[in-house]
Design an enzyme around this catalytic site. Structure first.
Site, mmCIF file in Angstrom:
data_model
loop_
_atom_site.group_PDB
_atom_site.id
_atom_site.type_symbol
_atom_site.label_atom_id
_atom_site.label_comp_id
_atom_site.label_asym_id
_atom_site.label_seq_id
_atom_site.Cartn_x
_atom_site.Cartn_y
_atom_site.Cartn_z
ATOM 1 N N ASP A 32 0.855 -1.168 0.000
ATOM 2 C CA ASP A 32 0.000 0.000 0.000
ATOM 3 C C ASP A 32 0.907 1.239 0.000
ATOM 4 O OD1 ASP A 32 -2.250 1.736 0.504
ATOM 5 O OD2 ASP A 32 -1.686 1.716 2.621
ATOM 6 N N PHE A 33 0.357 2.390 -0.350
ATOM 7 C CA PHE A 33 1.154 3.617 -0.388
ATOM 8 C C PHE A 33 0.971 4.470 0.866
ATOM 9 C CE2 PHE A 33 1.608 8.143 -1.771
ATOM 10 C CZ PHE A 33 2.984 8.122 -1.979
ATOM 11 N N ASP A 34 -0.220 5.047 1.029
ATOM 12 C CA ASP A 34 -0.454 5.960 2.141
ATOM 13 C C ASP A 34 -0.334 5.262 3.484
ATOM 14 O OD1 ASP A 34 -1.387 8.606 0.856
ATOM 15 O OD2 ASP A 34 -2.591 7.104 -0.191
ATOM 16 N N GLY B 19 -4.966 3.449 -3.293
ATOM 17 C CA GLY B 19 -6.263 4.073 -3.486
ATOM 18 C C GLY B 19 -6.115 5.576 -3.642
ATOM 19 N N LYS C 121 -7.883 -3.796 -4.910
ATOM 20 C CA LYS C 121 -6.516 -4.313 -4.748
ATOM 21 C C LYS C 121 -6.475 -5.833 -4.897
ATOM 22 C CE LYS C 121 -4.844 -0.446 -1.981
ATOM 23 N NZ LYS C 121 -4.182 0.002 -0.739
ATOM 24 N N ASP D 110 -7.183 -2.686 2.210
ATOM 25 C CA ASP D 110 -6.127 -3.658 1.907
ATOM 26 C C ASP D 110 -6.577 -5.098 2.167
ATOM 27 O OD1 ASP D 110 -4.060 -1.751 1.213
ATOM 28 O OD2 ASP D 110 -3.963 -1.247 3.335
#
Length: 211
Positions: free
Chosen positions: A12-14, A101, A145, A172
């Site tokens: 995941d990014f954030d 997202g 995802k 997620d």
């Protein structure tokens, strides 16, 4: 010659690869940080549908200068250990990708900084240099995802046994069901229920203790 077994690591990014929430940094420019944080919290804890929360949060950004948004996204802080763990995983034969997202104007910068193989994110719509409050992309739903992870596994013939995922929030969950190694990183309680590795220290390099 021994055949190389393909392996996949999805982050995941954030609040996983990046220290914070992209929408929060952008909302700060419009003095809407607290409102944005409240909606994000509900979405990440599974109290609000991710799509609905995304639409509502992006609409708050309507009117923001697009070039300013890009500049902000070029300077987002990385989580400690992000670059190190990507290097470790690549040395172990993993394809390393980011599912977000959030937005490509942030994840594509990350791609260059820590040398991951690919990023998948949404796109903020803008017109005449101004954000319109609209968004599009393949990462907009609760199950996005998981759907994309399954497709990548099929394309590259990667098994769940050789798949690692790491994230922090409810959106997620969908990708956790397709991976043997499921890492909840400084995560909300709802995601920890689906994980088999829980890391509560803000240091991604700790993942190397489990691979």
């Amino acid at each position: 010659m021994e055949k190389k077994i393909p392996k996949l690591a999805v982050f995941d990014f954030d609040s996983t690869l990046m220290d914070g929430e992209t929408l929060g940094f952008l909302a700060k420019e419009l003095s809407l940080e607290e409102k944005m944080r409240s909606i994000t919290k509900k979405a990440m804890e599974g109290e609000m549908d991710f799509f609905e929360s995304l639409i509502e949060r992006v609409m708050l950004l309507k009117g923001l200068d697009y070039q300013l948004a890009k500049k902000i996204c070029q300077n987002l802080p990385l989580i400690k250990g992000a670059e190190e763990i990507i290097s470790v995983l690549k040395n172990k034969g993993y394809y390393c990708v980011c599912f977000s997202g959030g937005f490509d104007i942030a994840t594509e910068v990350l791609k260059e900084k820590i040398h991951i193989h690919a990023t998948f994110a949404n796109t903020l719509h803008h017109k005449n240099g101004i954000l319109t409050g609209f968004v599009g992309g393949s990462m907009m739903f609760n199950d996005s995802k998981g759907i994309l992870l399954k497709k990548l596994q099929e394309i590259f013939n990667i098994t769940e046994e050789n798949t690692l995922v790491a994230g922090d929030g409810a959106n997620d969950i969908s990708m956790f069901q397709y991976a043997k190694t499921r890492i909840a990183f400084c995560a909300k309680p709802i995601l920890k229920e689906y994980a088999n590795i829980i890391i509560d220290q803000k240091d991604l390099s700790l993942i190397k203790n489990y691979i």
